[in-house]
Design a protein around this motif. Sequence first.
Motif, PDB file in Angstrom:
ATOM      1  N   MET A  23       0.610  -1.417  -0.054  1.00  0.00           N
ATOM      2  CA  MET A  23      -0.458  -0.266  -0.297  1.00  0.00           C
ATOM      3  C   MET A  23       1.125   1.153   0.702  1.00  0.00           C
ATOM      4  O   MET A  23       1.625   1.831   0.358  1.00  0.00           O
ATOM      5  CB  MET A  23      -0.900  -0.377   1.839  1.00  0.00           C
ATOM      6  CG  MET A  23      -2.076  -1.186   1.631  1.00  0.00           C
ATOM      7  SD  MET A  23      -3.104  -1.049   3.208  1.00  0.00           S
ATOM      8  CE  MET A  23      -1.868  -1.095   3.887  1.00  0.00           C
ATOM      9  N   PRO A  25       0.122   5.708   0.198  1.00  0.00           N
ATOM     10  CA  PRO A  25      -0.161   6.742   0.170  1.00  0.00           C
ATOM     11  C   PRO A  25      -0.269   7.445  -1.607  1.00  0.00           C
ATOM     12  O   PRO A  25       1.355   7.516  -1.947  1.00  0.00           O
ATOM     13  CB  PRO A  25      -0.127   7.497   1.052  1.00  0.00           C
ATOM     14  CG  PRO A  25       1.473   6.733   1.178  1.00  0.00           C
ATOM     15  CD  PRO A  25       1.511   5.883   1.032  1.00  0.00           C
ATOM     16  N   VAL A  26      -1.412   8.074  -2.018  1.00  0.00           N
ATOM     17  CA  VAL A  26      -1.090   8.921  -2.915  1.00  0.00           C
ATOM     18  C   VAL A  26      -1.462  10.535  -2.436  1.00  0.00           C
ATOM     19  O   VAL A  26      -2.091  10.928  -1.778  1.00  0.00           O
ATOM     20  CB  VAL A  26      -1.891   8.715  -4.447  1.00  0.00           C
ATOM     21  CG1 VAL A  26      -2.330   9.753  -5.297  1.00  0.00           C
ATOM     22  CG2 VAL A  26      -1.998   7.282  -4.957  1.00  0.00           C
ATOM     23  N   CYS A  27       0.118  10.849  -2.434  1.00  0.00           N
ATOM     24  CA  CYS A  27      -0.108  12.939  -1.756  1.00  0.00           C
ATOM     25  C   CYS A  27      -0.121  13.684  -3.174  1.00  0.00           C
ATOM     26  O   CYS A  27       0.862  14.020  -4.209  1.00  0.00           O
ATOM     27  CB  CYS A  27       0.901  12.747  -1.377  1.00  0.00           C
ATOM     28  SG  CYS A  27       1.353  11.567  -0.123  1.00  0.00           S
ATOM     29  N   GLN A  37      -8.379  12.259  -1.131  1.00  0.00           N
ATOM     30  CA  GLN A  37      -6.926  11.171  -0.861  1.00  0.00           C
ATOM     31  C   GLN A  37      -7.511  10.305  -1.464  1.00  0.00           C
ATOM     32  O   GLN A  37      -8.710   9.452  -1.147  1.00  0.00           O
ATOM     33  CB  GLN A  37      -7.013  11.376   1.050  1.00  0.00           C
ATOM     34  CG  GLN A  37      -6.556  13.106   1.374  1.00  0.00           C
ATOM     35  CD  GLN A  37      -6.209  13.084   2.188  1.00  0.00           C
ATOM     36  OE1 GLN A  37      -6.521  12.237   3.464  1.00  0.00           O
ATOM     37  NE2 GLN A  37      -5.435  14.047   3.349  1.00  0.00           N
ATOM     38  N   MET A  39      -5.191   5.869  -1.758  1.00  0.00           N
ATOM     39  CA  MET A  39      -4.393   5.435  -1.436  1.00  0.00           C
ATOM     40  C   MET A  39      -3.784   4.334  -3.052  1.00  0.00           C
ATOM     41  O   MET A  39      -5.331   3.758  -3.469  1.00  0.00           O
ATOM     42  CB  MET A  39      -4.911   4.300  -0.236  1.00  0.00           C
ATOM     43  CG  MET A  39      -3.472   4.045   0.021  1.00  0.00           C
ATOM     44  SD  MET A  39      -4.472   2.394   1.946  1.00  0.00           S
ATOM     45  CE  MET A  39      -6.073   1.280   1.247  1.00  0.00           C
ATOM     46  N   TYR A  41      -2.814   0.068  -4.310  1.00  0.00           N
ATOM     47  CA  TYR A  41      -2.378  -0.727  -3.580  1.00  0.00           C
ATOM     48  C   TYR A  41      -2.080  -2.117  -4.133  1.00  0.00           C
ATOM     49  O   TYR A  41      -1.874  -1.658  -6.069  1.00  0.00           O
ATOM     50  CB  TYR A  41      -3.563  -1.424  -2.718  1.00  0.00           C
ATOM     51  CG  TYR A  41      -4.848  -1.574  -3.116  1.00  0.00           C
ATOM     52  CD1 TYR A  41      -5.153  -3.348  -3.929  1.00  0.00           C
ATOM     53  CD2 TYR A  41      -5.904  -0.814  -3.633  1.00  0.00           C
ATOM     54  CE1 TYR A  41      -6.155  -3.252  -4.152  1.00  0.00           C
ATOM     55  CE2 TYR A  41      -7.031  -1.463  -4.268  1.00  0.00           C
ATOM     56  CZ  TYR A  41      -6.980  -2.361  -4.893  1.00  0.00           C
ATOM     57  OH  TYR A  41      -8.247  -2.943  -5.490  1.00  0.00           O
ATOM     58  N   GLN A  52     -10.164   5.493  -3.067  1.00  0.00           N
ATOM     59  CA  GLN A  52     -10.566   7.131  -2.089  1.00  0.00           C
ATOM     60  C   GLN A  52     -10.767   6.893  -0.730  1.00  0.00           C
ATOM     61  O   GLN A  52     -11.813   5.681   0.093  1.00  0.00           O
ATOM     62  CB  GLN A  52     -11.952   7.335  -2.501  1.00  0.00           C
ATOM     63  CG  GLN A  52     -12.096   9.197  -2.101  1.00  0.00           C
ATOM     64  CD  GLN A  52     -13.414   9.344  -2.560  1.00  0.00           C
ATOM     65  OE1 GLN A  52     -13.494   8.611  -3.428  1.00  0.00           O
ATOM     66  NE2 GLN A  52     -13.609  10.388  -2.629  1.00  0.00           N
ATOM     67  N   LEU A  53      -9.846   7.283   0.430  1.00  0.00           N
ATOM     68  CA  LEU A  53     -10.446   7.317   1.738  1.00  0.00           C
ATOM     69  C   LEU A  53     -11.260   8.667   1.953  1.00  0.00           C
ATOM     70  O   LEU A  53     -11.420   9.385   2.086  1.00  0.00           O
ATOM     71  CB  LEU A  53      -8.340   7.993   2.343  1.00  0.00           C
ATOM     72  CG  LEU A  53      -7.359   6.914   1.550  1.00  0.00           C
ATOM     73  CD1 LEU A  53      -5.871   7.464   2.111  1.00  0.00           C
ATOM     74  CD2 LEU A  53      -7.680   5.492   2.754  1.00  0.00           C
ATOM     75  N   CYS A  62     -13.420   2.217  -5.220  1.00  0.00           N
ATOM     76  CA  CYS A  62     -12.560   1.205  -5.038  1.00  0.00           C
ATOM     77  C   CYS A  62     -12.686   1.197  -6.555  1.00  0.00           C
ATOM     78  O   CYS A  62     -13.381   0.560  -7.345  1.00  0.00           O
ATOM     79  CB  CYS A  62     -12.356   0.463  -4.445  1.00  0.00           C
ATOM     80  SG  CYS A  62     -13.329  -0.467  -4.433  1.00  0.00           S
ATOM     81  N   GLY A  81       1.545  13.159  -7.717  1.00  0.00           N
ATOM     82  CA  GLY A  81       0.399  12.078  -7.325  1.00  0.00           C
ATOM     83  C   GLY A  81      -0.643  11.961  -8.384  1.00  0.00           C
ATOM     84  O   GLY A  81      -1.402  11.130  -8.584  1.00  0.00           O
TER      85      GLY A  81
END
Length: 87
Positions: A23, A25-27, A37, A39, A41, A52-53, A62, A81
């Motif tokens: 995993m 994180p996409v920043c 935000q 992520m 994976y 999506q967070l 997702c 990102g």
Amino acid sequence: NVTNKSCRKTALAPTYGGPICKMVPVCPDKDADGEEQFMLYATHEKVLGLVQLPLDGNPNKCMGLIAHPGQISAISVDYAGKYAFTC
């Protein structure tokens, strides 16, 4: 919970290819306020996905796709990102 070390929430989402093994994180650009935000994976079974967070179990937040003919050994995201890299 830090005090009694109990789990506050468990959320399930489809992974489209077995258990998640990596995993990241996409920043996106840090200057933009109110940005969503995400992520990234990867699974052992060739699938690369984006969620999506915050994680809430909604299957509409997702996605997954077959990204490799074999196992994914590493994933990374560029500094802005915008691009995901796999090998």
